[in-house]
Write an enzyme that holds these catalytic residues in place. Sequence first.
Site, PDB file in Angstrom:
ATOM      1  N   HIS A 158       0.821  -1.230   0.000  1.00 44.56           N
ATOM      2  CA  HIS A 158       0.000   0.000   0.000  1.00 44.56           C
ATOM      3  C   HIS A 158       0.848   1.271   0.000  1.00 44.56           C
ATOM      4  CE1 HIS A 158      -3.578  -2.364   0.426  1.00 44.56           C
ATOM      5  NE2 HIS A 158      -3.268  -2.809   1.629  1.00 44.56           N
ATOM      6  N   ASP A 193      -2.866 -10.568  -2.486  1.00 47.30           N
ATOM      7  CA  ASP A 193      -3.382 -10.098  -1.199  1.00 47.30           C
ATOM      8  C   ASP A 193      -4.869  -9.747  -1.365  1.00 47.30           C
ATOM      9  OD1 ASP A 193      -2.042  -8.635   1.510  1.00 47.30           O
ATOM     10  OD2 ASP A 193      -3.917  -7.714   0.829  1.00 47.30           O
ATOM     11  N   HIS A 195      -6.328  -7.227  -0.415  1.00 47.00           N
ATOM     12  CA  HIS A 195      -6.460  -5.788  -0.693  1.00 47.00           C
ATOM     13  C   HIS A 195      -5.731  -5.440  -2.000  1.00 47.00           C
ATOM     14  CE1 HIS A 195      -6.654  -6.113   3.782  1.00 47.00           C
ATOM     15  NE2 HIS A 195      -7.694  -5.321   3.587  1.00 47.00           N
ATOM     16  N   ASP A 282      -4.256 -12.792   3.491  1.00 46.00           N
ATOM     17  CA  ASP A 282      -5.487 -12.319   4.122  1.00 46.00           C
ATOM     18  C   ASP A 282      -6.738 -12.566   3.270  1.00 46.00           C
ATOM     19  OD1 ASP A 282      -4.488 -10.456   2.349  1.00 46.00           O
ATOM     20  OD2 ASP A 282      -4.476  -8.778   3.754  1.00 46.00           O
TER      21      ASP A 282
HETATM   22 ZN   LIG Z   1      -4.030  -7.104   2.719  1.00 49.44          ZN
END
Ligand SMILES: [Zn+2]
Length: 343
Positions: A158, A193, A195, A282
């Site tokens: 991120h 991931d 995200h 995740d």
């Molecule tokens: Zn993540």
Amino acid sequence: MKIVYSDKHAGHDPQTFIVRGVKQRSAEQPERATRLLTAATGAGHAILPPRAFGPGPAASVHTPEYIDFLQTAAREWAKLPGASDEVVPNMHPARAHASYPKALAGRAGWHQADMACPIGPRTWDAALASSEVAVTAAEFVIEGAREVYALCRPPGHHASADMAGGFCFLNNTAIAAQRLRGTHARVAVLDVDVHHGNGTQAIFYERDDVLTISMHADPAHYYPYFWGNASELGAGKGQGFNLNLPLALGSSDEPWLKAGDTALARIKAFVPTALVVALGLDASESDPLQGLKVSGAGFHAMARKIASLGLPTVLVQEGGYLSDDLGRNLVQFLAGFEKGRAN
Ligand SMILES: [Zn+2]
């Protein structure tokens, strides 16, 4: 499989995290890495320390003022009257037509995208060590290893060129990809991931030498909200070299593996000579963040598919939070990867 790990991550133990206005313990805890390490060791993988590279490799994808900020912020913050133990901004500027601020409070807002990336006294040391873990893994691959797993913490995907966010400070995945670029003309990044890998996307958005692909829970309803849509295809020279594969919240193995097939087809068409996998765990059905519902068998199957590309590969740990399956899913992924290589 060779695994690179540094225990310096433990110095970064974020205490501040705000969800729906409520201050709580961050999900990004040191125990994540120790659980992953225990599981990998138990499965018989060799653990190696990182080499020292300093901030040079990080500077290949991050701006000088951002690196200076990460390095000095906690020390300067401690001098401010009544300051907390962690640097947490209370303003986030819309940057258009804004000037880079001199005051630390302003710089914190400029460089910290959200409330999930507090900077403590040892955050820089941990983030730097995490980047060195990724670079060491990339170096092993450059030297001829077929695949190496970088047990990075804090995670990185991120973080953009000049902004921390979502538990991330230095973008280990991007740093590893850039390192591979030294000897590989075309490098692909596959982010699995849960995200969207918004920082990695931003870093390479206008480039055609690094293909970025992310498969993740639909950002319409999930962090990072502002990025991760299928319409984001890259820009300028990079037009067509970014692929986002958003999945409906709660998707299980079948759609996730199907997105994996789409990603792998795009990677094959790009014809890279090296690959970086942003290995968030995740997406697990057991993960406390509950974005997707991937099983251990799903991780195993995905790893087999990725390995079958036959590319020299750096696996970079991204997200994946405390659950009984965290270590098991890593072992499943690594076993699947080795199996995919054997076929
Ligand atoms: Zn993540």
